[in-house]
Design a protein around this motif. Structure first.
Motif, PDB file in Angstrom:
ATOM      1  N   ALA A 102      -4.348   2.255  -3.722  1.00 28.56           N
ATOM      2  CA  ALA A 102      -2.999   2.547  -3.237  1.00 28.56           C
ATOM      3  C   ALA A 102      -2.165   2.999  -4.416  1.00 28.56           C
ATOM      4  CB  ALA A 102      -2.368   1.314  -2.581  1.00 28.56           C
ATOM      5  N   THR A 134       0.842  -1.202   0.000  1.00 32.73           N
ATOM      6  CA  THR A 134       0.000   0.000   0.000  1.00 32.73           C
ATOM      7  C   THR A 134       0.874   1.247   0.000  1.00 32.73           C
ATOM      8  OG1 THR A 134      -0.218  -0.214   2.423  1.00 32.73           O
ATOM      9  CG2 THR A 134      -1.980  -1.104   1.070  1.00 32.73           C
ATOM     10  N   ASN A 187      -1.375   7.686   0.754  1.00 33.26           N
ATOM     11  CA  ASN A 187      -1.987   6.366   0.860  1.00 33.26           C
ATOM     12  C   ASN A 187      -2.763   6.176   2.164  1.00 33.26           C
ATOM     13  OD1 ASN A 187      -1.305   4.825  -1.581  1.00 33.26           O
ATOM     14  ND2 ASN A 187       0.819   5.171  -0.956  1.00 33.26           N
TER      15      ASN A 187
END
Length: 311
Positions: free
Chosen positions: A155, A129, A173
């Protein structure tokens, strides 16, 4: 007075002594095998077959590095490890080779009179991510398809985005679907996803239990080393979507807006396979500003594994 094997952190008058140290090191965030450099996509998704042995440096180089650090006056190190390094192969499967390597490196530090504070490190949940920390299987346990996170706007990673990779885009993120969901589940899965269970256990208890036990495995392996003075809890935790008042806005936990900036609701829609036109931001010396919009997920791809529920 705090005392550990003849090392004092307060003097006889009770005055706190300055701990002179540095982080060791950012290199520990990525594996040695395969090459974990963030620009390298080869082997990226084969997340169970990795090794962090040799991070932050090969054992054969330990004396050289510790001598140099000691010569510079550093006698205290915040030693970074990751949950992934310990338990990447699967739930409850600990990398004993890595734990042995970790023991040997920390023991070497003791030989040079250097104290260690173990930091279980993470940034925006995981390498998958856009940061580091948790193993890939934690996202799969929640139902995410790791290979679709970038395509669905869940992400942004260097491996998928390629170059030029926007400066300081990784913190964004925190507000995207993948990391935002994982932190919400980790800290409040029983409240927000009571029906999301793994092996009959709520996802919150499942994730927390494995994380704590992984750190416990490290503590048990390092037990007895006099220079280990303590353990951190979790680097840079996030509230995920917990406490947000309006999911039609971007998440409040994002330090800055940069590149794609979906709202929380747009992130959820994108993950469900619904294309969205999102705002695009840029960061410059003048600050952050909106520079346009961009259509994401035109192929209507789902961020979720086949047969798994969209949380």
């Amino acid at each position: 007075m705090i005392h550990l094997d003849g090392r004092y952190f307060k003097d006889e008058a009770g005055r706190t002594l300055l701990l002179r140290g540095v982080n060791l090191s950012g290199a520990t965030k990525v594996p040695v095998i395969p090459n974990g450099a963030t620009w390298n996509k080869v082997g990226f998704y084969d997340h169970r077959a990795v090794s962090f042995v040799g991070r932050p440096f090969p054992l054969a180089e330990a004396d050289e590095h510790f001598r140099r650090l000691k010569a510079w006056g550093f006698t205290f190190l915040r030693f970074l490890i990751t949950w992934e390094a310990v338990e990447h192969a699967g739930p409850g499967i600990y990398d004993q080779e890595y734990l042995d390597y970790l023991y040997d490196v920390v023991k070497k530090a003791d030989e040079h009179g250097i104290n260690i504070f173990i930091d279980p490190h993470q940034d925006v949940w995981s390498r998958f991510t856009g940061g580091d920390g948790a193993p890939g299987w934690t996202l799969e346990a929640a139902g995410f398809d790791l290979t679709r996170l970038n395509e669905t706007g869940a992400a942004i990673t260097h491996q998928e985005k390629g170059d030029p990779f926007p400066r300081m885009v990784w913190p964004t993120n925190y507000g995207k679907l993948a990391a935002g969901t994982m932190f919400t589940l980790f800290f409040a899965g029983r409240d927000f996803a009571p029906q999301c269970t793994v092996d009959g256990v709520n996802i919150q208890d499942y994730l927390q239990g494995h994380y704590i036990n992984a750190v416990k495995a490290v503590a048990l392996r390092l037990k007895g080393l006099p220079n280990v003075v303590g353990y951190d809890s979790l680097n840079e935790p996030s509230n995920g979507f917990i406490g947000e008042k309006d999911i039609r806005k971007t998440a409040s936990g994002i330090p800055a807006l940069n590149d794609n900036a979906p709202t929380m609701l747009q992130g959820m829609a994108l993950g469900a396979g619904c294309p969205q036109t999102v705002d695009v931001y840029n960061i410059s010396i003048l600050g952050m500003r909106k520079v346009g919009t961009r259509l994401l997920n035109p192929g209507r791809v789902s961020a979720w594994l086949p047969g798994r529920a969209d949380i």
